[in-house]
Scaffold this motif. Structure first.
Motif, short mmCIF file in Angstrom:
data_model
loop_
_atom_site.label_atom_id
_atom_site.label_comp_id
_atom_site.label_asym_id
_atom_site.label_seq_id
_atom_site.Cartn_x
_atom_site.Cartn_y
_atom_site.Cartn_z
N MET A 162 0.85 -1.19 0.00
CA MET A 162 0.00 0.00 0.00
C MET A 162 0.89 1.25 0.00
O MET A 162 1.82 1.36 0.80
N LYS A 163 0.58 2.17 -0.89
CA LYS A 163 1.35 3.41 -1.00
C LYS A 163 0.45 4.59 -0.65
O LYS A 163 -0.21 5.16 -1.53
N PRO A 164 0.39 4.99 0.63
CA PRO A 164 -0.48 6.10 1.02
C PRO A 164 -0.13 7.41 0.32
O PRO A 164 -0.99 8.25 0.10
N ALA A 202 -8.22 2.53 1.17
CA ALA A 202 -7.58 1.49 1.98
C ALA A 202 -8.61 0.51 2.52
O ALA A 202 -8.39 -0.71 2.54
N TYR A 221 0.21 -6.65 4.90
CA TYR A 221 0.18 -5.31 4.31
C TYR A 221 1.52 -4.62 4.55
O TYR A 221 1.99 -4.56 5.69
N TRP A 241 3.21 -1.00 4.05
CA TRP A 241 2.90 0.40 3.82
C TRP A 241 4.18 1.13 3.47
O TRP A 241 5.09 1.25 4.29
N PRO A 301 5.38 6.85 3.80
CA PRO A 301 4.00 6.55 4.19
C PRO A 301 3.48 7.36 5.36
O PRO A 301 2.29 7.66 5.44
N PHE A 343 -3.39 5.79 9.82
CA PHE A 343 -3.03 4.42 10.19
C PHE A 343 -3.89 3.87 11.32
O PHE A 343 -4.18 2.68 11.36
N ASN A 361 1.12 -6.30 9.40
CA ASN A 361 1.43 -4.97 8.86
C ASN A 361 2.91 -4.63 9.05
O ASN A 361 3.48 -4.92 10.11
N ILE A 419 5.30 -1.07 8.24
CA ILE A 419 5.40 0.30 7.73
C ILE A 419 6.87 0.57 7.43
O ILE A 419 7.72 0.48 8.32
#
Length: 383
Positions: free
Chosen positions: A9-11, A39, A55, A57, A62, A70, A90, A92
């Motif tokens: 995932m690329k916020p 998301a 996941y 991030w 991020p 988050f 997860n 990050i």
């Protein structure tokens, strides 16, 4: 229900350290931040089709999406998984500049792994705006309080001579880390001073690997060496995406919801769709973009089958090959580097086993891997 999916995932694609090797070009880093609803769409669809998910991030940076983002995402995951929240992991990946005590505690309490991109002060201009003291302080805090974290170290032409110093820096602090070569893609294309020579990089890796191999007191599993060592004893694991069949097992989601097979830069022709415009993950894998990626990857792997390290490498990364000329053909940098390093690691393990070496002379990760293989030759032990 399918067993497992890795979701990148690329916020946001923007960065607050102006890193010069980001997978994206500066023109793509427009400050767009992923909407929480995007998301949430991903989480719900993945939960409906997969028993477990991981996941990752990343970005960009991020944490520019904010702590609130988050917290909402994790709340959505808890609602989706309920008592099975342990099936949802997860990580990050951050440069560490926005880590603060409150957020680090949230990550620890939520069992979120924190990956910090940091070269221990040896970035040599890779991250012009990095605050070394701030990042070191965050690493020290997480280490003292038992947080789940690790470090990713980017190696380029300017700091390749520092790899041994970096190893000692993190070994002495008992901090696990990963060597990651700067590739000629994204911002890396614009900074030729960062470009690595594959032979030089392979030789530098071998030098550190050999020291780590016989460092009986080390408590860290240096990656990717440990992954490659395990592969030489069994087979690549899905966590080593470049050397396992990652296709159909990974997706990457951009801030606007566009989906690609990989987090590295893929041309628009490999776009699989948008999570806000489909009803399932399965629909994304039925797209023309994914079909093109799959066909090109199969053709390359058929070419690679005669290579002596194919059982370990599996044809390498499709996007690496694409960036180096042609997705249907073995790449240049990655192919040459892998051949040299994989062969050396395999030879070193063969020497230990066939020569019946005293395992007390090697680090505990090597000892455990070799003993496990000798005890059960059919075992596949993923990292």
């Amino acid at each position: 229900m399918k067993p497992f999916l890795s979701v990148i995932m690329k916020p946001t694609l923007s960065c607050n350290a102006h890193c010069r090797h980001c997978y994206h070009r500066p023109s793509e880093c427009d400050g767009t931040v992923m909407d929480v609803s995007t998301a949430e769409n991903v989480i719900r669809m993945v939960r409906a089709e997969y028993d477990s998910a991981r996941y990752m991030w990343t970005g960009g940076e991020p944490l520019l999406a904010g702590e609130r983002f988050f917290r909402k995402v994790y709340a959505c995951q808890k609602e989706a998984y309920g008592k099975a929240i342990g099936r949802c992991g997860n990580t990050i990946q951050t440069n560490g500049l926005l880590l603060n005590p409150r957020f680090m505690e949230f990550c620890r309490d939520s069992r979120i792994n924190v990956g910090v991109s940091f070269e221990a002060g040896y970035d040599r201009g890779l991250r012009p705006d990095i605050d070394r003291a701030k990042v070191e302080s965050a690493l020290s805090t997480m280490s003292k309080k038992g947080h789940m974290f690790s470090v990713m170290v980017s190696i380029h032409a300017g700091n390749i001579g520092d790899m041994n110093r970096i190893y000692h820096h993190y070994r002495d602090r008992n901090i696990a880390f990963y060597f990651n070569p700067v590739l000629r893609m994204g911002c890396g294309l614009d900074n030729q001073d960062l470009w690595l020579d594959p032979k030089e990089y392979a030789e530098a890796c071998i030098q550190v690997y050999d020291e780590w191999l016989k460092d009986a007191k080390t408590n860290i599993p240096v990656l990717p060496f440990y992954q490659y060592l395990r592969a030489s004893l069994s087979e690549p694991n899905i966590s080593d995406c470049a050397h396992s069949s990652c296709l159909t097992r990974w997706i990457s989601v951009d801030p606007n919801g566009d989906v690609y097979p990989c987090s590295k830069p893929c041309p628009p022709e490999y776009r699989m769709g948008n999570v806000n415009e489909v009803d399932s993950i399965a629909e994304l894998f039925e797209s023309e973009g994914f079909r093109k990626m799959l066909i090109g990857s199969i053709e390359r792997r058929n070419t690679c089958k005669t290579c002596p390290i194919f059982s370990q490498c599996a044809g390498g990364c499709s996007v690496d090959a694409m960036s180096e000329g042609d997705i249907t053909k073995p790449g240049f940098f990655s192919c040459e580097y892998y051949k040299t390093l994989f062969q050396h690691i395999r030879d070193s393990i063969t020497e230990i086993i066939d020569g019946k070496k005293d395992l007390a002379d090697y680090n505990r990760f090597v000892r455990d891997a070799v003993i496990g293989k000798l005890t059960n030759p059919n075992i596949v032990t993923p990292f």
